[in-house]
Design an enzyme around this catalytic site. Sequence first.
Site, PDB file in Angstrom:
ATOM      1  N   HIS A 316       0.861  -1.185   0.000  1.00 32.72           N
ATOM      2  CA  HIS A 316       0.000   0.000   0.000  1.00 32.72           C
ATOM      3  C   HIS A 316       0.893   1.229   0.000  1.00 32.72           C
ATOM      4  O   HIS A 316       1.949   1.245   0.628  1.00 32.72           O
ATOM      5  CB  HIS A 316      -0.874   0.007   1.259  1.00 32.72           C
ATOM      6  CG  HIS A 316      -2.038   0.925   1.137  1.00 32.72           C
ATOM      7  ND1 HIS A 316      -1.939   2.268   1.378  1.00 32.72           N
ATOM      8  CD2 HIS A 316      -3.318   0.697   0.775  1.00 32.72           C
ATOM      9  CE1 HIS A 316      -3.121   2.831   1.186  1.00 32.72           C
ATOM     10  NE2 HIS A 316      -3.981   1.901   0.812  1.00 32.72           N
ATOM     11  N   ASP A 373      -7.978  -5.434   0.207  1.00 34.91           N
ATOM     12  CA  ASP A 373      -8.429  -6.288  -0.901  1.00 34.91           C
ATOM     13  C   ASP A 373      -8.034  -7.746  -0.700  1.00 34.91           C
ATOM     14  O   ASP A 373      -8.604  -8.641  -1.315  1.00 34.91           O
ATOM     15  CB  ASP A 373      -7.847  -5.763  -2.217  1.00 34.91           C
ATOM     16  CG  ASP A 373      -8.392  -4.377  -2.516  1.00 34.91           C
ATOM     17  OD1 ASP A 373      -7.590  -3.444  -2.692  1.00 34.91           O
ATOM     18  OD2 ASP A 373      -9.628  -4.221  -2.505  1.00 34.91           O
TER      19      ASP A 373
HETATM   20  C1  SDX Z   1      -6.272  -0.009  -2.800  1.00 29.65           C
HETATM   21  O1  SDX Z   1      -4.351   4.458  -2.035  1.00 29.65           O
HETATM   22  C2  SDX Z   1      -5.363   3.904  -1.373  1.00 29.65           C
HETATM   23  O2  SDX Z   1      -5.743   4.323  -0.316  1.00 29.65           O
HETATM   24  C3  SDX Z   1      -6.006   2.713  -2.106  1.00 29.65           C
HETATM   25  C4  SDX Z   1      -7.003   1.899  -1.301  1.00 29.65           C
HETATM   26  C5  SDX Z   1      -8.245   2.689  -1.028  1.00 29.65           C
HETATM   27  O3  SDX Z   1      -8.972   2.321  -0.090  1.00 29.65           O
HETATM   28  O4  SDX Z   1      -8.576   3.608  -1.828  1.00 29.65           O
HETATM   29  O5  SDX Z   1      -6.410   1.486  -0.092  1.00 29.65           O
HETATM   30  C6  SDX Z   1      -7.424   0.652  -2.078  1.00 29.65           C
HETATM   31  O6  SDX Z   1      -6.070   0.304  -3.918  1.00 29.65           O
HETATM   32  C7  SDX Z   1      -5.382  -0.989  -2.066  1.00 29.65           C
HETATM   33  C8  SDX Z   1      -4.186  -1.498  -2.933  1.00 29.65           C
HETATM   34  C9  SDX Z   1      -4.706  -2.617  -3.855  1.00 29.65           C
HETATM   35  N1  SDX Z   1      -3.677  -2.964  -4.850  1.00 29.65           N
HETATM   36  C10 SDX Z   1      -3.028  -4.161  -4.780  1.00 29.65           C
HETATM   37  O7  SDX Z   1      -3.166  -4.948  -3.860  1.00 29.65           O
HETATM   38  C11 SDX Z   1      -2.133  -4.432  -5.962  1.00 29.65           C
HETATM   39  C12 SDX Z   1      -0.776  -4.990  -5.484  1.00 29.65           C
HETATM   40  N2  SDX Z   1      -0.070  -3.906  -4.757  1.00 29.65           N
HETATM   41  C13 SDX Z   1       0.802  -3.067  -5.546  1.00 29.65           C
HETATM   42  O8  SDX Z   1       0.728  -3.021  -6.870  1.00 29.65           O
HETATM   43  C14 SDX Z   1       1.376  -1.871  -4.772  1.00 29.65           C
HETATM   44  O9  SDX Z   1       1.708  -2.300  -3.521  1.00 29.65           O
HETATM   45  C15 SDX Z   1       0.511  -0.639  -4.664  1.00 29.65           C
HETATM   46  C16 SDX Z   1       0.030  -0.179  -6.004  1.00 29.65           C
HETATM   47  C17 SDX Z   1      -0.657  -0.901  -3.789  1.00 29.65           C
HETATM   48  C18 SDX Z   1       1.368   0.470  -4.031  1.00 29.65           C
HETATM   49  O10 SDX Z   1       2.349   0.813  -4.929  1.00 29.65           O
HETATM   50  P1  SDX Z   1       3.515   1.859  -4.552  1.00 29.65           P
HETATM   51  O11 SDX Z   1       3.259   2.497  -3.236  1.00 29.65           O
HETATM   52  O12 SDX Z   1       3.712   2.741  -5.736  1.00 29.65           O
HETATM   53  O13 SDX Z   1       4.729   0.912  -4.286  1.00 29.65           O
HETATM   54  P2  SDX Z   1       5.788   0.535  -5.394  1.00 29.65           P
HETATM   55  O14 SDX Z   1       5.058   0.031  -6.610  1.00 29.65           O
HETATM   56  O15 SDX Z   1       6.737   1.653  -5.517  1.00 29.65           O
HETATM   57  O16 SDX Z   1       6.483  -0.731  -4.692  1.00 29.65           O
HETATM   58  C19 SDX Z   1       7.553  -0.541  -3.764  1.00 29.65           C
HETATM   59  C20 SDX Z   1       8.351  -1.833  -3.842  1.00 29.65           C
HETATM   60  C21 SDX Z   1       8.735  -2.226  -5.286  1.00 29.65           C
HETATM   61  O17 SDX Z   1       9.894  -3.039  -5.191  1.00 29.65           O
HETATM   62  P3  SDX Z   1      11.350  -2.334  -5.603  1.00 29.65           P
HETATM   63  O18 SDX Z   1      11.175  -1.711  -6.952  1.00 29.65           O
HETATM   64  O19 SDX Z   1      11.587  -1.316  -4.495  1.00 29.65           O
HETATM   65  O20 SDX Z   1      12.298  -3.503  -5.596  1.00 29.65           O
HETATM   66  O21 SDX Z   1       7.538  -2.927  -3.374  1.00 29.65           O
HETATM   67  C22 SDX Z   1       7.318  -3.860  -4.417  1.00 29.65           C
HETATM   68  C23 SDX Z   1       7.616  -3.123  -5.724  1.00 29.65           C
HETATM   69  O22 SDX Z   1       8.019  -4.053  -6.734  1.00 29.65           O
HETATM   70  N3  SDX Z   1       5.912  -4.244  -4.348  1.00 29.65           N
HETATM   71  C24 SDX Z   1       5.475  -5.505  -4.491  1.00 29.65           C
HETATM   72  C25 SDX Z   1       4.081  -5.426  -4.286  1.00 29.65           C
HETATM   73  N4  SDX Z   1       3.722  -4.158  -4.036  1.00 29.65           N
HETATM   74  C26 SDX Z   1       4.864  -3.431  -4.080  1.00 29.65           C
HETATM   75  N5  SDX Z   1       6.122  -6.670  -4.778  1.00 29.65           N
HETATM   76  C27 SDX Z   1       5.323  -7.772  -4.849  1.00 29.65           C
HETATM   77  N6  SDX Z   1       3.998  -7.806  -4.656  1.00 29.65           N
HETATM   78  C28 SDX Z   1       3.331  -6.645  -4.377  1.00 29.65           C
HETATM   79  N7  SDX Z   1       2.021  -6.649  -4.189  1.00 29.65           N
END
Ligand code: SDX
Length: 427
Positions: A316, A373
């Site tokens: 998140h 989720d």
């Molecule tokens: C919601 O914003 C809100 O408030 C949203 C929400 C709401 O109520 O409105 O809470 C609802 O959207 C919840 C999130 C649902 N999405 C998912 O579950 C999809 C999977 N999660 C990700 O795609 C990700 O964690 C996000 C989109 C939720 C957050 O993305 P960020 O903050 O931009 O984080 P990032 O992509 O920069 O990731 C940071 C690191 C990266 O690794 P490095 O490049 O540093 O090596 O963490 C890794 C990412 O690759 N990473 C994951 C991951 N999520 C982040 N690796 C594996 N699996 C994951 N799920």
Amino acid sequence: MAEKRFTIIDDTTGKRYSYPVIESTRGPNGVDMRTFYRDSGHFSFDPGFTSTASCRSEITFIDGEKGELLYRGIPIEKLATEHNYLETCYLLLTGSLPTRDALVDFDFELRHRSFIHEGLKNLFDAFPQDAHPMSTLSSAVAALSSFYYEHLTINKEAEYQEMARRIIAKIPTIAAFSYRHSRGIPFIYPDIGRSFTENFLYMLRAYPGGKMHITKKGENTIRPIEIEALDTIFTLHADHEQNASTTTVRSVASTGAHPYVAISAGISALWGRAHGGANESVIEQLKMIGNVKNVDKFIAKAKDPNDPFRLMGFGHRVYKNFDPRAQILKKYQDSLKEELDLDSNLMQIASRIEEIALSDDYFIQRKLYPNIDFYSGVILTALGIPRTMFTPIFVIGRTVGWISQWIEFKKDRDQKIVRPRQIYVGP
Ligand code: SDX
């Protein structure tokens, strides 16, 4: 006391740029950078707005480090256990919980506004039968603006509140019609004798003519435990500060477009699997993993920098600790296990993923925890809700948050049309 300020120094010229601090009542303060470009000829660069506040707001507070979520200052744990979704809607819209009489009036008004214009019903015929309900939902909500065109020019509190109640009441009906259309079965009109949440299950499940399917044992197939579970899910989804879809709603609000096309834009933004669409993807992913034995293989894929695979329902932007909503749902899931006959295989896979991820360095370093989720899908599956309806259910819960934020935007004297700049790196 002297005004708090931040000074930025340009190391090339030694010039100093000083800006006032905007004090919060909770959480981080802000630095008022609105004249930074005019002063320094530089833009701040912050794709994804990881360090940028777009507004002042009094609606929702999140402490990502502590895993705290408050609606109008009230902890989500209290609202989810001691109040219902309609009380939460009233709180988000007005700033205070309703008195008993105010709640009765609010409930009465939403029941009577839950019908949609017959002309809007015809829109559904234009869609292929297998259209995803999110696509029909966002289209129908945009079309709603043509039936209430007068909302384009509202500017009084009473008008805002009427417009808000109208969309909150109609979204479940439109979502249920979207689902019925996707199954090629006749629409079920709202039943004003049923509560907000029960009525939604009724419009999904009833047989043509509104006959509720009665089990062989003669039980009504909408059980109180199901209404309570779905009502809690609506409450947990009601608002969440300046997430991607709320930012979309505010951006559309900033151009002066109709409030209902702003909500439609929010629905479209929520659909993405990085956002609200994750709840549907979580179940798809758990079913793809299929067995606890395969979990390790998928954890390795999630950690592999060359593999785009991500664990849906994990991570998140704000929560760098447990998502309090996920915690509430996880506890709730355990209490529902028997009553709702939750899919134990899916739950086993989910808890195995969580167990490994919470002890694995890759997830710990990146502070990746299960988000809302990750858990909502198992409960919705047990409620017999089809997977394509998971994100529409998120929309039903979140509409009150979007429209409350839209109203706050309209009243905010700081706000202007959203128009960020860029750093040009082209020819
Ligand atoms: C919601 O914003 C809100 O408030 C949203 C929400 C709401 O109520 O409105 O809470 C609802 O959207 C919840 C999130 C649902 N999405 C998912 O579950 C999809 C999977 N999660 C990700 O795609 C990700 O964690 C996000 C989109 C939720 C957050 O993305 P960020 O903050 O931009 O984080 P990032 O992509 O920069 O990731 C940071 C690191 C990266 O690794 P490095 O490049 O540093 O090596 O963490 C890794 C990412 O690759 N990473 C994951 C991951 N999520 C982040 N690796 C594996 N699996 C994951 N799920």
